[in-house]
Design an enzyme around this catalytic site. Structure first.
Site, short mmCIF file in Angstrom:
data_model
loop_
_atom_site.label_atom_id
_atom_site.label_comp_id
_atom_site.label_asym_id
_atom_site.label_seq_id
_atom_site.Cartn_x
_atom_site.Cartn_y
_atom_site.Cartn_z
N HIS A 1 -4.62 0.76 -4.56
CA HIS A 1 -3.53 0.05 -3.87
C HIS A 1 -2.66 -0.73 -4.86
O HIS A 1 -3.13 -1.19 -5.90
CB HIS A 1 -4.04 -0.83 -2.72
CG HIS A 1 -4.74 -2.09 -3.11
ND1 HIS A 1 -5.79 -2.62 -2.39
CD2 HIS A 1 -4.55 -2.97 -4.12
CE1 HIS A 1 -6.19 -3.75 -2.94
NE2 HIS A 1 -5.45 -3.98 -3.99
N ASP B 1 2.84 -10.16 -1.82
CA ASP B 1 2.12 -10.15 -0.55
C ASP B 1 1.53 -11.51 -0.18
O ASP B 1 1.53 -12.43 -0.98
CB ASP B 1 1.01 -9.07 -0.58
CG ASP B 1 0.29 -9.03 -1.92
OD1 ASP B 1 0.28 -10.04 -2.63
OD2 ASP B 1 -0.27 -7.96 -2.24
N GLU C 1 -2.40 0.17 1.03
CA GLU C 1 -3.71 0.82 0.92
C GLU C 1 -3.55 2.34 1.02
O GLU C 1 -2.52 2.83 1.49
CB GLU C 1 -4.62 0.33 2.06
CG GLU C 1 -4.84 -1.18 2.09
CD GLU C 1 -5.78 -1.69 1.01
OE1 GLU C 1 -6.01 -0.98 0.00
OE2 GLU C 1 -6.29 -2.82 1.16
N ASN D 1 -9.14 1.04 -5.31
CA ASN D 1 -8.81 2.22 -4.48
C ASN D 1 -7.38 2.70 -4.72
O ASN D 1 -6.88 3.54 -3.98
CB ASN D 1 -9.02 1.90 -3.00
CG ASN D 1 -8.07 0.82 -2.50
OD1 ASN D 1 -7.29 0.27 -3.26
ND2 ASN D 1 -8.15 0.51 -1.21
C1 F6R Z 1 -2.05 -9.06 -5.47
C2 F6R Z 1 -1.99 -7.66 -5.10
C3 F6R Z 1 -3.12 -6.71 -5.31
C4 F6R Z 1 -3.90 -6.95 -6.60
C5 F6R Z 1 -5.09 -5.98 -6.70
C6 F6R Z 1 -5.93 -6.25 -7.92
O1 F6R Z 1 -0.85 -9.73 -5.15
O2 F6R Z 1 -0.99 -7.27 -4.60
O3 F6R Z 1 -2.63 -5.40 -5.30
O4 F6R Z 1 -3.06 -6.78 -7.71
O5 F6R Z 1 -5.89 -6.10 -5.57
O6 F6R Z 1 -6.58 -7.47 -7.78
P1 F6R Z 1 -7.31 -8.16 -9.01
O7 F6R Z 1 -6.26 -8.52 -9.98
O8 F6R Z 1 -7.96 -9.39 -8.43
O9 F6R Z 1 -8.28 -7.17 -9.54
#
Ligand code: F6R
Length: 241
Positions: free
Chosen positions: A136, A67, A141, A134
């Site tokens: 995702h 992303d 989301e 959450n």
């Molecule tokens: C990042 C992504 C997100 C993260 C998630 C966890 O490319 O796609 O899904 O993996 O938000 O973020 P962290 O690792 O910062 O807890």
């Protein structure tokens, strides 16, 4: 879904890097799916070390990231493009890297093009994932339905708050992202999800034991044939046996 629990985050990173190393040694021209955020940083450091030690060669490896924030150019300090260069790409000899563009003139077309590039590369061999509190994955989301392909997504309030730590103020956190879809992720031949820390314990419990629902996007991973989940003890603390 196979779940392994390790004593600490360092061990999770070592195990994750070992799985990536096995993939690249088995197939030197692997197509890797990569993630940003705090979770993969230590894994990337382990991979950089394996490269510096002459154990891993990325010269035939191609990567696709999950992303990017909409509106941030690749050069922006908080863009995922910049993150990947700093945390991994500039330290290894990777052949080709791809991230979706957050500033393409036609974002709908960018989604289609990104999807097509992944297919042209032969699909993703091993996809790395973190997980949001959450549920995702990528920036898919919680929603009424699973988003299939690469798509433009509105970040949830909790995601904006979680990402606030990287920006000067909440106003500056982008509210929209371009993300591989759930279908794009599920098409990867193997998936490796990492989670560390207490803040992930509840969502991990739900992902493993709760219903498969678009309200907790990561729950769909239970229907994939090859998913490995690596946790530290804190993230596994609500799992039970
Ligand atoms: C990042 C992504 C997100 C993260 C998630 C966890 O490319 O796609 O899904 O993996 O938000 O973020 P962290 O690792 O910062 O807890």
């Amino acid at each position: 879904m196979i779940v392994h629990v390790f004593e600490n985050a360092k061990q999770v990173a070592r195990a994750a890097a070992a799985l990536f190393a096995a993939q690249i040694l088995k197939k030197p021209d692997s197509v890797l799916g990569l993630a940003t955020g705090s979770t993969p940083i230590e894994t990337y450091q382990e991979l950089i070390q394996l490269y510096k030690d002459g154990i891993l060669d990325f010269s035939k490896v191609v990567s696709f990231n999950l992303d990017e924030y909409v509106g941030l150019p690749a050069t922006h300090e908080q863009s995922y493009d910049r993150f990947m260069k700093e945390q991994l790409f500039s330290h290894i000899n990777i052949k080709e890297t791809h991230l979706p563009s957050g500033i393409a003139p036609d974002m709908a077309q960018e989604c289609l093009d990104y999807e097509q590039k992944i297919h042209q590369a032969g699909g993703i061999d091993l996809q790395l994932l973190g997980i949001g509190t959450n549920g995702h994955i990528g920036f898919n989301e919680p929603a009424e339905a699973f988003a299939y392909n690469t798509n433009i997504t509105q970040l949830a309030e909790s995601t904006i708050k979680a990402n606030r730590r990287f920006f000067l103020s909440e106003d500056q956190v982008p509210k929209t992202a371009i993300s591989m879809g759930i279908g794009t992720i599920m098409e990867a031949r193997s998936i490796l999800l990492l989670a560390m820390g207490d803040s992930k314990a509840e969502v991990i419990q739900q992902m493993v034991n709760g219903p498969i629902t678009p309200q907790l996007p990561a729950s769909i991973l239970r229907s994939h044939q090859s998913v490995t989940v690596l946790l530290d003890q804190a993230a596994a603390s609500k799992l039970g046996r």
